[in-house]
Design a protein around this motif. Structure first.
Motif, short mmCIF file in Angstrom:
data_model
loop_
_atom_site.label_atom_id
_atom_site.label_comp_id
_atom_site.label_asym_id
_atom_site.label_seq_id
_atom_site.Cartn_x
_atom_site.Cartn_y
_atom_site.Cartn_z
N SER A 94 -17.64 7.47 11.58
CA SER A 94 -18.77 7.37 10.67
C SER A 94 -20.23 7.14 11.30
O SER A 94 -21.24 7.50 10.46
CB SER A 94 -18.32 6.15 9.67
OG SER A 94 -18.70 5.00 10.38
N LEU A 201 -9.39 12.82 7.39
CA LEU A 201 -10.24 12.60 6.20
C LEU A 201 -11.66 12.08 6.69
O LEU A 201 -12.38 12.51 6.38
CB LEU A 201 -9.55 11.89 5.19
CG LEU A 201 -10.34 11.99 3.77
CD1 LEU A 201 -10.38 13.57 3.13
CD2 LEU A 201 -9.46 11.09 2.72
N PRO A 202 -11.52 11.15 7.57
CA PRO A 202 -12.79 10.64 8.40
C PRO A 202 -13.68 11.66 8.69
O PRO A 202 -14.69 11.49 8.80
CB PRO A 202 -12.61 9.64 9.38
CG PRO A 202 -10.95 9.16 8.66
CD PRO A 202 -10.29 10.29 8.43
N LEU A 204 -13.84 14.65 8.01
CA LEU A 204 -14.44 15.56 6.70
C LEU A 204 -15.47 14.92 5.98
O LEU A 204 -16.57 15.25 5.69
CB LEU A 204 -13.46 15.96 5.76
CG LEU A 204 -13.70 16.63 4.41
CD1 LEU A 204 -14.91 17.94 4.85
CD2 LEU A 204 -12.72 16.99 3.38
N GLN A 205 -15.29 13.36 5.92
CA GLN A 205 -16.12 12.69 5.26
C GLN A 205 -17.38 12.51 5.90
O GLN A 205 -18.62 12.59 5.50
CB GLN A 205 -15.64 11.29 5.24
CG GLN A 205 -14.51 11.45 4.22
CD GLN A 205 -13.75 9.80 4.21
OE1 GLN A 205 -13.63 9.11 5.10
NE2 GLN A 205 -13.10 9.56 3.02
N ARG A 206 -17.40 12.46 7.42
CA ARG A 206 -18.57 12.48 8.32
C ARG A 206 -19.27 13.77 7.98
O ARG A 206 -20.69 13.83 8.06
CB ARG A 206 -18.24 12.27 9.70
CG ARG A 206 -19.52 11.99 10.47
CD ARG A 206 -20.38 11.09 9.97
NE ARG A 206 -21.59 10.86 10.84
CZ ARG A 206 -22.70 10.32 10.51
NH1 ARG A 206 -22.80 9.59 9.30
NH2 ARG A 206 -23.58 10.31 11.35
N ILE A 208 -19.55 15.63 5.44
CA ILE A 208 -20.21 15.46 3.95
C ILE A 208 -21.45 14.54 4.23
O ILE A 208 -22.51 15.02 3.78
CB ILE A 208 -19.41 15.05 3.26
CG1 ILE A 208 -18.16 15.91 2.75
CG2 ILE A 208 -19.81 14.75 1.84
CD1 ILE A 208 -17.15 15.43 1.88
N ALA A 209 -21.49 13.59 4.86
CA ALA A 209 -22.51 12.64 5.19
C ALA A 209 -23.47 13.38 6.13
O ALA A 209 -24.79 13.07 5.71
CB ALA A 209 -22.21 11.42 5.98
N LEU A 227 -10.38 14.74 -1.85
CA LEU A 227 -11.70 14.22 -2.00
C LEU A 227 -12.03 13.41 -3.20
O LEU A 227 -12.70 12.34 -3.26
CB LEU A 227 -12.52 15.47 -2.25
CG LEU A 227 -12.69 16.20 -1.04
CD1 LEU A 227 -13.55 17.92 -1.58
CD2 LEU A 227 -13.78 15.85 -0.18
N THR A 228 -11.09 13.41 -4.32
CA THR A 228 -11.33 12.40 -5.34
C THR A 228 -10.39 11.26 -5.36
O THR A 228 -10.67 10.41 -5.97
CB THR A 228 -10.85 13.29 -6.69
OG1 THR A 228 -9.83 13.72 -6.71
CG2 THR A 228 -11.87 14.39 -6.85
N VAL A 246 -18.28 12.84 -5.74
CA VAL A 246 -17.86 12.58 -4.55
C VAL A 246 -18.80 11.95 -3.47
O VAL A 246 -19.72 12.83 -3.17
CB VAL A 246 -16.90 13.53 -3.75
CG1 VAL A 246 -16.39 13.45 -2.20
CG2 VAL A 246 -15.84 13.91 -4.70
N ALA A 247 -18.98 10.78 -2.99
CA ALA A 247 -20.05 10.17 -2.13
C ALA A 247 -21.49 10.60 -2.58
O ALA A 247 -22.16 10.90 -1.90
CB ALA A 247 -19.99 10.98 -0.60
#
Length: 286
Positions: A94, A201-202, A204-206, A208-209, A227-228, A246-247
């Motif tokens: 992250s 997933l982390p 992908l989440q990063r 997105i961020a 995602l949801t 999402v986020a």
């Protein structure tokens, strides 16, 4: 959408060979393009605001075939276990920048998918993209090339981007839920399972961020549920026609391009989803 914009878009779609099949079914007005009378968008789409819903994954054909041009479709999905990765690893991801994140993906051995990969598929596109498209995971060709959405499904996705007035890499970023190819003991593509999704997933989440897109489009059931955080039995049909958050970013779910290759009549529904995503990007979704 104004009539002149609709006319221009219809002409473009027709030239791409996907013309009327992409027209939204809710359209009521008509226009003539190239001597052909076609329906055009009569106004903004109304979206029912509700909590995350459900989806019935598209039915398999009579032969039981679940692949299109070598691309597997989704049969089932397990909810990822958030504890699959140590908290320290998640926290580290992250905080990464682009270069460190891509290197972390390249060397990742957090799940068993690393054993069969030739190349990781990190993602491709503009790192400050307005549009983020998220698919399930790499297939056999993606595993070789290291690029998401190649082959027939990739060509269709490129046409979908063109229908929005953008191109791959132009205001768009394309990624997957998992970065390595999931395949079964026979070497065939398959959907990722819970621990594989949780491990990836982390990343992908990063992404997105870092990207901070204005809208996310989830391509298929796996991406939408990952995602949801929806129930794994939720069908895509119930995740569609809604703007999820999402986020803090609007997200619209639609069908995977591989499914649309099998069910071309559903392209009109996918076009509705793209129109909804465009409205979410423009801040006009209601």
């Amino acid at each position: 959408m104004h009539s002149n914009q609709a006319t221009a878009r219809i002409k473009m779609l027709t030239e791409m060979g996907i013309g009327p099949v992409w027209l939204p079914r809710y359209a009521e007005a008509s226009h003539e393009v190239g001597g052909v009378s076609v329906l055009v968008d009569a106004g903004p789409v109304h979206i029912e605001k509700s909590s995350f819903a459900t989806v019935v994954e598209p039915s398999i054909d009579a032969t039981g075939e679940t692949k299109v041009n070598g691309v597997a479709w989704l049969d089932e999905l397990l909810v990822p276990d958030a504890s699959a990765l140590p908290l320290s690893v998640v926290q580290s991801v992250s905080e990464m920048g682009w270069d460190d994140l891509e290197q972390a993906v390249t060397s990742c051995r957090a799940c068993g998918l690393c054993a069969g990969r030739q190349k990781t598929v990190f993602g491709v596109g503009a790192r400050s993209a307005a549009w983020l498209f998220v698919g399930e995971g790499p297939g056999s060709e993606e595993n070789i090339q290291g690029v998401p959405f190649v082959g027939a499904a990739g060509q269709l996705l490129d046409n979908m981007l063109l229908s929005l007035g953008v191109r791959r890499g132009d205001r768009t970023y394309i990624a997957n839920v998992v970065k390595c190819r999931p395949n079964d003991q026979n070497g065939n593509d398959r959907p990722p399972v819970a621990d594989e999704i949780a491990s990836c997933l982390p990343y992908l989440q990063r992404q997105i961020a870092l990207i901070q897109p204005q809208v996310i489009v989830a391509l298929g059931k796996t991406a939408a549920i990952a995602l949801t955080g929806s129930d794994p039995d939720t069908p895509v049909t119930q995740l569609r026609n809604k703007v999820h958050i999402v986020a803090g970013i609007p997200m619209v779910a639609t069908y995977h391009p591989a499914y649309l290759l099998r069910k071309p009549r559903e392209k009109s529904k996918a076009w509705q989803d793209l129109c909804l995503a465009q409205q979410a990007l423009d801040g006009k979704a209601a």
